[in-house]
Enzyme design. Structure first.
Site, PDB file in Angstrom:
ATOM      1  N   LYS A 116       0.789  -1.259  -0.070  1.00  0.00           N
ATOM      2  CA  LYS A 116      -0.033   0.062  -0.165  1.00  0.00           C
ATOM      3  C   LYS A 116       0.783   1.249  -0.121  1.00  0.00           C
ATOM      4  O   LYS A 116       0.625   2.321  -0.753  1.00  0.00           O
ATOM      5  CB  LYS A 116      -1.029   0.095   1.094  1.00  0.00           C
ATOM      6  CG  LYS A 116      -2.147  -0.989   0.868  1.00  0.00           C
ATOM      7  CD  LYS A 116      -2.970  -0.901   1.743  1.00  0.00           C
ATOM      8  CE  LYS A 116      -4.287  -1.831   1.795  1.00  0.00           C
ATOM      9  NZ  LYS A 116      -5.352  -1.720   2.691  1.00  0.00           N
ATOM     10  N   LYS A 124      -4.669  -9.807  -6.247  1.00  0.00           N
ATOM     11  CA  LYS A 124      -5.848 -10.334  -5.280  1.00  0.00           C
ATOM     12  C   LYS A 124      -6.920  -9.353  -5.622  1.00  0.00           C
ATOM     13  O   LYS A 124      -7.033  -8.072  -5.960  1.00  0.00           O
ATOM     14  CB  LYS A 124      -5.453 -10.000  -4.027  1.00  0.00           C
ATOM     15  CG  LYS A 124      -6.317 -10.592  -2.819  1.00  0.00           C
ATOM     16  CD  LYS A 124      -5.830  -9.948  -1.532  1.00  0.00           C
ATOM     17  CE  LYS A 124      -5.935  -8.545  -1.494  1.00  0.00           C
ATOM     18  NZ  LYS A 124      -6.598  -7.864  -0.006  1.00  0.00           N
ATOM     19  N   LYS A 165     -11.036  -4.499  -2.869  1.00  0.00           N
ATOM     20  CA  LYS A 165     -12.234  -3.531  -2.716  1.00  0.00           C
ATOM     21  C   LYS A 165     -11.935  -2.168  -3.403  1.00  0.00           C
ATOM     22  O   LYS A 165     -12.910  -1.780  -3.804  1.00  0.00           O
ATOM     23  CB  LYS A 165     -12.428  -3.260  -1.015  1.00  0.00           C
ATOM     24  CG  LYS A 165     -13.181  -4.525  -0.292  1.00  0.00           C
ATOM     25  CD  LYS A 165     -14.045  -4.061   0.406  1.00  0.00           C
ATOM     26  CE  LYS A 165     -13.967  -4.660   1.988  1.00  0.00           C
ATOM     27  NZ  LYS A 165     -12.778  -4.207   2.898  1.00  0.00           N
TER      28      LYS A 165
HETATM   29  P1  AMP Z   1     -10.761  -6.372   4.115  1.00  0.00           P
HETATM   30  O1  AMP Z   1     -10.906  -6.119   2.515  1.00  0.00           O
HETATM   31  O2  AMP Z   1      -9.433  -6.230   4.540  1.00  0.00           O
HETATM   32  O3  AMP Z   1     -11.904  -5.693   4.829  1.00  0.00           O
HETATM   33  O4  AMP Z   1     -11.143  -7.846   4.469  1.00  0.00           O
HETATM   34  C1  AMP Z   1     -11.995  -8.315   4.847  1.00  0.00           C
HETATM   35  C2  AMP Z   1     -11.816  -9.958   4.913  1.00  0.00           C
HETATM   36  O5  AMP Z   1     -11.889 -10.435   3.776  1.00  0.00           O
HETATM   37  C3  AMP Z   1     -10.589 -10.453   5.490  1.00  0.00           C
HETATM   38  O6  AMP Z   1     -10.717 -11.601   6.160  1.00  0.00           O
HETATM   39  C4  AMP Z   1      -9.840 -10.788   4.206  1.00  0.00           C
HETATM   40  O7  AMP Z   1      -8.884 -11.607   4.434  1.00  0.00           O
HETATM   41  C5  AMP Z   1     -10.750 -11.394   3.374  1.00  0.00           C
HETATM   42  N1  AMP Z   1     -10.342 -10.939   1.975  1.00  0.00           N
HETATM   43  C6  AMP Z   1     -10.337  -9.865   1.423  1.00  0.00           C
HETATM   44  N2  AMP Z   1      -9.945  -9.865   0.082  1.00  0.00           N
HETATM   45  C7  AMP Z   1      -9.906 -11.447  -0.266  1.00  0.00           C
HETATM   46  C8  AMP Z   1      -9.707 -12.200  -1.480  1.00  0.00           C
HETATM   47  N3  AMP Z   1      -9.419 -11.661  -2.613  1.00  0.00           N
HETATM   48  N4  AMP Z   1      -9.905 -13.362  -1.326  1.00  0.00           N
HETATM   49  C9  AMP Z   1     -10.198 -13.955  -0.156  1.00  0.00           C
HETATM   50  N5  AMP Z   1     -10.468 -13.398   0.973  1.00  0.00           N
HETATM   51  C10 AMP Z   1     -10.291 -11.909   0.908  1.00  0.00           C
END
Ligand code: AMP
Length: 323
Positions: free
Chosen positions: A106, A187, A190
């Site tokens: 990041k 990956k 969001k």
């Molecule tokens: P965040 O986007 O950091 O708020 O992630 C929320 C949850 O989703 C966390 O447990 C991440 O590890 C999981 N996560 C985020 N992106 C992915 C992805 N591309 N594949 C699988 N799990 C994900």
């Protein structure tokens, strides 16, 4: 889950669906981490953040997390998260933070970054350690942060006495790292999903948008699904299909044997629709019931605050700052 960007099928497969599935076996504590959303201050839009925070809580409920079995609340409403985070900050070696893959990725994209981005894993450690969590169900990208949490908890315990439980990551075998549909080397994210059509499958996307995104997904140079030698694009699509249908490797192999990519994509569109459509509909319904949503997160906070206060008392006593 951070209430920013476009919540996508990677979040659903890697985290939400596991949280819902495991809630009968464990006492689940799930917060919407809106304090983490402040780590990139340039992108904060206060009204949007407020709205997105409630929408994320609605998505938790719509994904099957039952407030009678698990606690759902908003991180900023339980002040102990920030309080513990400060104490842990004073104990965390800078080098550990600078080594975090997510921070490196990041910060590489920015000219300057705020201290919050660097200390993000400490706040996450506080989220976990405050409740003596034994298991942290996350996607693969968060494994390093859970390991960091363990190391930090050990450091605290060695220095001040056995206050914290050392947590383990809980990571599903298939689907812990869903890749971007437009770029299977990256990956699914969001923030990219919000900026770029065709990158992700959003939980709140209209089925037509999902259909378009899957249809344009990158595959391989061949034409038919070769399960054992699939390239990254096809492998990612197969993983999404397998994760949302819960089929075995053998079922997956025979379902797509000698089938073209067109068939693979239409099957995925259908399977994803079946999994996500009810979640989207229920989220939209819940968003019309603001007072119900607000009541659920207030009650969740009320419940967890009891354990949070108790743990903070122990922490402060151990460090010598309780009065
Ligand atoms: P965040 O986007 O950091 O708020 O992630 C929320 C949850 O989703 C966390 O447990 C991440 O590890 C999981 N996560 C985020 N992106 C992915 C992805 N591309 N594949 C699988 N799990 C994900």
């Amino acid at each position: 889950m951070q209430p920013t960007g476009k919540i996508h099928i990677g979040n659903y497969i890697g985290a939400l669906s596991v949280w819902a599935r495991e809630q009968d076996r464990f006492d689940g504590i799930f917060c919407v981490v809106n304090l983490h959303a402040l780590t990139v201050p340039d992108s904060i839009d206060p009204a949007a953040l407020h709205e997105k925070t409630l929408e994320t809580a609605a998505i938790y409920l719509a994904s099957g997390i039952d407030p009678k079995k698990s606690c759902i609340y908003i991180q900023s409403t339980v002040a102990e998260h920030a309080e513990l985070s400060w104490i842990l900050t004073c104990l965390a070696p800078l080098g550990w933070l600078e080594r975090m893959t997510q921070y490196k990725a990041k910060s590489a994209l920015k000219e300057t970054v705020g201290a919050g981005l660097l200390s993000y894993p400490i706040l996450m450690a506080a989220d976990i350690l405050l409740y003596d969590a034994q298991l942290v169900p996350v996607g693969h990208d968060q494994k390093q942060h859970v390991e960091f949490t363990r190391d930090l908890a050990s450091r605290f315990n060695n220095r001040f006495g056995p206050v914290f439980t050392l947590p383990e990551p809980m990571i599903r075998k298939v689907g812990a790292r869903i890749m971007g549909l437009d770029d299977p080397d990256q990956k699914m994210s969001k923030s990219i999903g919000e900026m770029k059509a065709g990158h992700s499958i959003g939980i709140m996307d209209h089925p037509d948008v999902i259909k378009k995104a899957v249809k344009s997904a990158v595959t391989d140079s061949g034409r038919e699904v070769d399960f054992d030698n699939a390239g990254k694009g096809v492998r990612n699509l197969l993983t999404i299909y397998q994760a949302v249908t819960n089929c075995t490797d053998d079922q997956l192999r025979s379902h797509f044997a000698d089938k073209g990519y067109g068939f693979l994509k239409s099957e995925i569109i259908e399977a994803v629709r079946e999994a996500l459509h009810p979640v989207r509909e229920e989220t939209l319904r819940l968003l019309q019931e603001r007072s119900y949503l607000e009541k659920i997160v207030a009650e969740g906070a009320e419940k967890v605050r009891v354990s949070a206060r108790e743990k903070m008392r122990a922490v402060k006593e151990a460090v010598g700052i309780n009065f």
